[in-house]
Design an enzyme around this catalytic site. Structure first.
Site, PDB file in Angstrom:
ATOM      1  CE1 TYR A 105     -22.097 -42.209  55.052  1.00  0.00           C
ATOM      2  CE2 TYR A 105     -20.733 -43.960  55.949  1.00  0.00           C
ATOM      3  CZ  TYR A 105     -21.277 -43.312  54.867  1.00  0.00           C
ATOM      4  OH  TYR A 105     -20.995 -43.762  53.603  1.00  0.00           O
TER       5      TYR A 105
ATOM      6  CG  ASP B  11     -26.948 -30.618  42.847  1.00  0.00           C
ATOM      7  OD1 ASP B  11     -26.143 -29.822  43.388  1.00  0.00           O
ATOM      8  OD2 ASP B  11     -28.105 -30.271  42.510  1.00  0.00           O
TER       9      ASP B  11
ATOM     10  CG  ASP C 114     -19.569 -43.331  50.755  1.00  0.00           C
ATOM     11  OD1 ASP C 114     -18.541 -44.012  50.581  1.00  0.00           O
ATOM     12  OD2 ASP C 114     -20.725 -43.777  50.599  1.00  0.00           O
TER      13      ASP C 114
ATOM     14  CE  LYS D 101     -29.152 -30.253  46.869  1.00  0.00           C
ATOM     15  NZ  LYS D 101     -29.043 -30.043  45.420  1.00  0.00           N
TER      16      LYS D 101
ATOM     17  CG  ASP E 288     -17.127 -44.976  45.473  1.00  0.00           C
ATOM     18  OD1 ASP E 288     -16.222 -44.930  46.320  1.00  0.00           O
ATOM     19  OD2 ASP E 288     -17.880 -45.954  45.334  1.00  0.00           O
TER      20      ASP E 288
END
Ligand code: IPM
Ligand code: MG
Length: 358
Positions: free
Chosen positions: A142, A224, A248, A192, A252
């Site tokens: 970000y 993932d 982020d 990751k 959700d």
């Protein structure tokens, strides 16, 4: 009485509607806990851009720095999507986060009462799920440099940088462990590391920090797989710590497990001043229609009382009032058979009514 300066930045879309209800809840609770409120309202996001040409006017930043806590609604909307990147509403929010050094974002995904039936997942999968996502908030892709779009070899190339320093990882890992200690003492660090060097370092540092928290059971999971596991079996998780972008995305997913994005509050901490905001966006499709669910924002007020003012008891009262409200009343996003459909304002009023009884 202790005086608390609260900056309210309602922002865009449904932000102002849900903020209004959240402020009522804050005003109701403050005197009961010996707080005298000094509320200031300033623009942020698209609303601020329309007024001043920037999504985060100096006046708003200054007011944030001079407050004890910030309550933010939501930013963004189609109206501002074609603006230059540097003045998009989202830049306002990101600037606030970084200026206030809010490197830790806590996003608790809990199923409130019989809201279990509002989830798109099977009740037996989500019933009892209680996951806290600890998202790194001021670093990673970000904020990483270099970033941009430029012409290389005759075509445009877009690029961003995923970068984490040891100290950035260490401080968010520490928050992850500390939160896990107060919960179920199980921490899942999401990375990751099989593909990205920066998150291989992440894994290494988190493991190192873990040595100071021998009581916490630490495990590592690829992002993932974590996305899949939240949908497959969310109850396996207690506390999750992860990077800005994975956080982020995964928050959700965790929110939706609880029935609606309209239910998830968040606390951004780490600096001297905490910022509290719902996880949901500005929902331009329903803004101004009194349809929004104010509960995420109301629950964010609870988080403010807990994390900025050390009033965990007040947070519990807010949560209780929300559970009681949901037994009868629902906004459209969480509507279910046998419940009464109401709007944003009435939802706020109902919560206030139950608050009086707590
Ligand atoms: C969130 C939002 C923000 C983010 C946007 C509005 C910049 O999606 O708080 O999750 O990506 O952090
Ligand atoms: Mg988001």
């Amino acid at each position: 009485m202790s005086t608390k300066k609260i900056l309210v930045t309602p922002g865009d879309g449904i932000g102002p509607e849900v903020s209004e209800q959240a402020v009522q809840v804050l005003k109701n609770l403050a005197p009961r806990f010996g707080l005298q409120l000094e509320l200031t309202e300033k623009p942020v996001g698209g609303a601020a851009y329309d007024l001043t040409g920037t999504p985060i006017p100096d006046e708003t930043l200054e007011a944030a720095r001079n407050s004890d806590a910030v309550l933010l609604g939501a930013v963004g909307g189609p109206k501002w999507e074609s603006l230059d990147f540097s003045v998009r509403p989202e830049r306002g929010l990101l600037k606030l986060r970084s200026e206030l050094e809010l490197y830790a974002n806590l996003r608790p995904a809990v199923i409130y009462g019989d809201l279990v039936n509002a989830s798109t997942l099977k009740p037996e999968v989500v019933d009892g799920a209680d996951l806290m996502v600890v998202r790194e908030l001021t670093g990673g892709i970000y904020f990483g440099q270099p970033r941009g779009v430029e012409v290389r070899n005759g075509e445009r190339v877009g690029f961003n940088t995923l970068v984490y320093s040891e100290s950035e990882i260490r401080r968010i890992a520490k928050v992850g462990f500390e939160i896990a200690m107060k919960r179920g003492k199980i921490l899942t660090s999401v990375d990751k590391a099989n593909v990205l060097e920066s998150t291989e370092l992440w894994r290494e540092i988190v493991t190192e920090v873990g040595k100071d928290f021998p009581k916490v059971e630490l495990s590592h999971m690829y992002a993932d797989n974590a996305a899949m596991q939240i949908i497959r079996n969310p109850k396996q998780f207690d506390t999750m710590v992860t990077t800005n972008m994975f956080g982020d995305i995964l928050s959700d997913a965790a929110a939706m497990m609880t029935g609606s994005l309209g239910m998830l509050p968040s606390a951004s901490i780490g600096g001297n001043i905490g910022m509290y905001e719902p996880v949901h966006g500005s929902a331009p499709d329903i803004s101004g229609q009194d349809k929004a669910n104010p509960l995420a924002m109301i629950l964010s007020v609870g988080m403010m009382l807990r994390y900025s003012f050390d009033l965990g008891e007040a947070d519990e009262i807010v949560k209780q009032a929300v559970v009681k409200t949901l037994e009868t009343y629902r906004t459209g996003d969480i509507m279910a058979e046998g419940k009464t459909l109401i709007g944003c304002q009435e939802m706020g009023e109902r919560v206030l009514q139950f608050l009086e009884q707590e």
